[in-house]
Motif scaffolding. Structure first.
Motif, PDB file in Angstrom:
ATOM      1  N   PHE A  56       6.117  62.229  78.708  1.00 26.14           N
ATOM      2  CA  PHE A  56       5.320  63.316  78.382  1.00 26.14           C
ATOM      3  C   PHE A  56       4.179  63.824  79.408  1.00 26.14           C
ATOM      4  CE2 PHE A  56       6.708  62.042  74.087  1.00 26.14           C
ATOM      5  CZ  PHE A  56       7.239  63.205  73.637  1.00 26.14           C
ATOM      6  N   LYS A  57       3.786  62.920  80.215  1.00 24.13           N
ATOM      7  CA  LYS A  57       2.990  63.139  81.532  1.00 24.13           C
ATOM      8  C   LYS A  57       3.589  64.199  82.572  1.00 24.13           C
ATOM      9  CE  LYS A  57      -0.148  58.915  81.519  1.00 24.13           C
ATOM     10  NZ  LYS A  57      -0.110  57.937  82.113  1.00 24.13           N
ATOM     11  N   VAL A  58       4.909  63.993  82.501  1.00 23.13           N
ATOM     12  CA  VAL A  58       5.734  64.923  83.415  1.00 23.13           C
ATOM     13  C   VAL A  58       6.293  66.154  82.843  1.00 23.13           C
ATOM     14  CG1 VAL A  58       8.018  65.040  84.532  1.00 23.13           C
ATOM     15  CG2 VAL A  58       6.801  62.813  84.626  1.00 23.13           C
ATOM     16  N   ILE A  59       6.440  66.238  81.517  1.00 26.28           N
ATOM     17  CA  ILE A  59       7.134  67.560  80.893  1.00 26.28           C
ATOM     18  C   ILE A  59       5.944  68.193  80.249  1.00 26.28           C
ATOM     19  CG2 ILE A  59       9.238  66.434  80.579  1.00 26.28           C
ATOM     20  CD1 ILE A  59       8.491  66.671  77.627  1.00 26.28           C
ATOM     21  N   ASN A  60       4.759  67.678  79.930  1.00 27.61           N
ATOM     22  CA  ASN A  60       3.619  68.675  79.223  1.00 27.61           C
ATOM     23  C   ASN A  60       3.169  69.799  80.132  1.00 27.61           C
ATOM     24  OD1 ASN A  60       3.696  67.562  76.662  1.00 27.61           O
ATOM     25  ND2 ASN A  60       2.183  66.234  76.903  1.00 27.61           N
ATOM     26  N   PRO A  61       2.812  69.644  81.574  1.00 22.13           N
ATOM     27  CA  PRO A  61       2.325  70.564  82.411  1.00 22.13           C
ATOM     28  C   PRO A  61       3.694  71.577  82.648  1.00 22.13           C
ATOM     29  CG  PRO A  61       2.057  68.437  83.520  1.00 22.13           C
ATOM     30  CD  PRO A  61       2.879  68.194  82.301  1.00 22.13           C
ATOM     31  N   VAL A  62       4.752  71.175  82.592  1.00 17.80           N
ATOM     32  CA  VAL A  62       5.901  72.084  82.619  1.00 17.80           C
ATOM     33  C   VAL A  62       6.031  73.192  81.539  1.00 17.80           C
ATOM     34  CG1 VAL A  62       8.396  72.438  82.876  1.00 17.80           C
ATOM     35  CG2 VAL A  62       7.345  70.524  84.184  1.00 17.80           C
ATOM     36  N   ILE A  63       5.765  72.526  80.228  1.00 18.74           N
ATOM     37  CA  ILE A  63       5.689  73.083  79.012  1.00 18.74           C
ATOM     38  C   ILE A  63       4.470  74.049  78.806  1.00 18.74           C
ATOM     39  CG2 ILE A  63       5.694  73.093  76.618  1.00 18.74           C
ATOM     40  CD1 ILE A  63       7.419  70.506  76.736  1.00 18.74           C
ATOM     41  N   GLN A  64       3.391  73.597  79.298  1.00 18.24           N
ATOM     42  CA  GLN A  64       2.155  74.204  79.136  1.00 18.24           C
ATOM     43  C   GLN A  64       2.074  75.535  80.147  1.00 18.24           C
ATOM     44  OE1 GLN A  64      -0.457  73.353  77.168  1.00 18.24           O
ATOM     45  NE2 GLN A  64      -1.312  75.403  77.455  1.00 18.24           N
ATOM     46  N   ASN A  65       2.604  75.288  81.438  1.00 20.59           N
ATOM     47  CA  ASN A  65       3.008  76.333  82.148  1.00 20.59           C
ATOM     48  C   ASN A  65       3.789  77.326  81.612  1.00 20.59           C
ATOM     49  OD1 ASN A  65       2.454  77.791  84.794  1.00 20.59           O
ATOM     50  ND2 ASN A  65       4.649  76.983  85.708  1.00 20.59           N
ATOM     51  N   TYR A  66       4.978  77.130  81.240  1.00 21.71           N
ATOM     52  CA  TYR A  66       5.906  78.002  80.518  1.00 21.71           C
ATOM     53  C   TYR A  66       4.923  78.705  79.669  1.00 21.71           C
ATOM     54  CZ  TYR A  66       9.912  79.839  78.179  1.00 21.71           C
ATOM     55  OH  TYR A  66      11.122  80.306  77.491  1.00 21.71           O
ATOM     56  N   MET A  67       4.311  77.964  78.685  1.00 21.85           N
ATOM     57  CA  MET A  67       3.638  78.753  77.527  1.00 21.85           C
ATOM     58  C   MET A  67       2.864  79.936  77.938  1.00 21.85           C
ATOM     59  SD  MET A  67       3.013  75.804  74.747  1.00 21.85           S
ATOM     60  CE  MET A  67       2.147  76.655  73.670  1.00 21.85           C
ATOM     61  N   ASN A  68       2.140  79.271  79.078  1.00 18.80           N
ATOM     62  CA  ASN A  68       1.054  80.528  79.738  1.00 18.80           C
ATOM     63  C   ASN A  68       1.885  81.451  80.191  1.00 18.80           C
ATOM     64  OD1 ASN A  68      -1.148  78.822  78.865  1.00 18.80           O
ATOM     65  ND2 ASN A  68      -1.175  77.672  80.981  1.00 18.80           N
ATOM     66  N   GLU A  69       2.764  81.291  81.010  1.00 13.60           N
ATOM     67  CA  GLU A  69       3.691  82.643  81.651  1.00 13.60           C
ATOM     68  C   GLU A  69       4.334  83.380  80.688  1.00 13.60           C
ATOM     69  OE1 GLU A  69       6.328  80.908  84.558  1.00 13.60           O
ATOM     70  OE2 GLU A  69       4.639  80.115  85.993  1.00 13.60           O
ATOM     71  N   ASN A  70       4.748  82.830  79.449  1.00  6.42           N
ATOM     72  CA  ASN A  70       5.317  83.767  78.808  1.00  6.42           C
ATOM     73  C   ASN A  70       4.711  84.071  77.225  1.00  6.42           C
ATOM     74  OD1 ASN A  70       8.425  83.845  79.658  1.00  6.42           O
ATOM     75  ND2 ASN A  70       7.778  81.721  79.969  1.00  6.42           N
ATOM     76  N   SER A  71       3.487  83.906  77.642  1.00  5.57           N
ATOM     77  CA  SER A  71       2.498  84.405  76.390  1.00  5.57           C
ATOM     78  C   SER A  71       2.873  83.532  74.970  1.00  5.57           C
ATOM     79  CB  SER A  71       2.504  85.940  76.166  1.00  5.57           C
ATOM     80  OG  SER A  71       1.992  86.337  77.395  1.00  5.57           O
ATOM     81  N   VAL A  72       3.449  82.403  75.079  1.00  7.79           N
ATOM     82  CA  VAL A  72       3.607  81.726  73.674  1.00  7.79           C
ATOM     83  C   VAL A  72       2.310  80.960  73.227  1.00  7.79           C
ATOM     84  CG1 VAL A  72       5.257  79.631  72.916  1.00  7.79           C
ATOM     85  CG2 VAL A  72       6.034  81.164  74.614  1.00  7.79           C
ATOM     86  N   GLN A  73       2.118  81.352  72.079  1.00  9.31           N
ATOM     87  CA  GLN A  73       0.916  80.733  71.692  1.00  9.31           C
ATOM     88  C   GLN A  73       0.896  79.497  70.797  1.00  9.31           C
ATOM     89  OE1 GLN A  73      -2.087  82.404  71.451  1.00  9.31           O
ATOM     90  NE2 GLN A  73      -0.928  83.570  73.085  1.00  9.31           N
ATOM     91  N   ILE A  74       2.206  79.138  70.289  1.00 12.77           N
ATOM     92  CA  ILE A  74       2.475  77.781  69.595  1.00 12.77           C
ATOM     93  C   ILE A  74       3.876  77.454  69.750  1.00 12.77           C
ATOM     94  CG2 ILE A  74       2.716  78.683  67.293  1.00 12.77           C
ATOM     95  CD1 ILE A  74       1.288  76.188  66.194  1.00 12.77           C
ATOM     96  N   LEU A  75       4.228  76.113  69.742  1.00 11.76           N
ATOM     97  CA  LEU A  75       5.383  75.679  69.946  1.00 11.76           C
ATOM     98  C   LEU A  75       5.566  74.367  68.144  1.00 11.76           C
ATOM     99  CD1 LEU A  75       6.207  74.554  73.662  1.00 11.76           C
ATOM    100  CD2 LEU A  75       7.160  76.452  71.940  1.00 11.76           C
ATOM    101  N   LEU A  76       6.534  74.710  67.621  1.00 15.16           N
ATOM    102  CA  LEU A  76       6.969  73.995  66.589  1.00 15.16           C
ATOM    103  C   LEU A  76       8.097  73.309  66.762  1.00 15.16           C
ATOM    104  CD1 LEU A  76       5.941  76.594  63.880  1.00 15.16           C
ATOM    105  CD2 LEU A  76       4.472  74.842  64.788  1.00 15.16           C
ATOM    106  N   ASN A  77       8.315  72.071  66.262  1.00 12.54           N
ATOM    107  CA  ASN A  77       9.267  71.358  66.002  1.00 12.54           C
ATOM    108  C   ASN A  77      10.350  71.793  65.143  1.00 12.54           C
ATOM    109  OD1 ASN A  77      11.444  69.312  65.408  1.00 12.54           O
ATOM    110  ND2 ASN A  77       9.874  67.774  65.670  1.00 12.54           N
ATOM    111  N   SER A  78      11.368  72.430  65.466  1.00 17.84           N
ATOM    112  CA  SER A  78      12.444  72.897  64.789  1.00 17.84           C
ATOM    113  C   SER A  78      13.078  72.017  63.595  1.00 17.84           C
ATOM    114  CB  SER A  78      13.537  73.622  65.666  1.00 17.84           C
ATOM    115  OG  SER A  78      14.528  72.350  65.973  1.00 17.84           O
ATOM    116  N   LYS A  79      12.816  70.977  63.582  1.00 18.92           N
ATOM    117  CA  LYS A  79      13.069  69.952  62.436  1.00 18.92           C
ATOM    118  C   LYS A  79      12.165  70.302  61.354  1.00 18.92           C
ATOM    119  CE  LYS A  79      14.604  66.253  65.252  1.00 18.92           C
ATOM    120  NZ  LYS A  79      14.418  64.786  65.731  1.00 18.92           N
TER     121      LYS A  79
END
Length: 103
Positions: A56-79
């Motif tokens: 999670f330390k490795v992937i969280n910054p990548v996900i956060q960056n993706y969210m910022n670049e693509n104007s994603v406000q929230i991510l939910l678990n599809s389950k």
């Protein structure tokens, strides 16, 4: 279990004292086995927890960056989603982005 079966087969062939000694040896082995099993299980849980934390330390910054670049406000678990449009599922895009940046 195999040793227990062997001891039970000898039950009528050996003295009560010998039988009791065999049972005691088996109990000691069983206690040692359970102790080792618990240690291994706890060790695995600790290792798993540390590895997940590192992931999670490795992937969280990548996900956060993706969210910022693509104007994603929230991510939910599809389950936990009852119903939704497949077009808004970002799982594949996020996995591709993580794979691209983590290499």
């Amino acid at each position: 279990k195999t040793e227990e079966d062997k001891i039970n087969k000898k039950k009528n062939l050996i003295s009560k004292e010998e039988f009791q000694k065999e049972i005691n040896k088996l109990r000691i082995k069983l206690n040692e086995f359970n102790t080792n099993k618990d240690l291994m299980s706890n060790s695995f849980k600790i290792m798993k927890s540390k590895e997940l934390e590192n992931l999670f330390k490795v992937i969280n910054p990548v996900i956060q960056n993706y969210m910022n670049e693509n104007s994603v406000q929230i991510l939910l678990n599809s389950k936990n989603i009852f119903m939704g449009k497949k077009e808004i599922d970002l799982t594949k895009q996020l996995i591709d982005e993580i794979n691209k940046q983590v290499k």
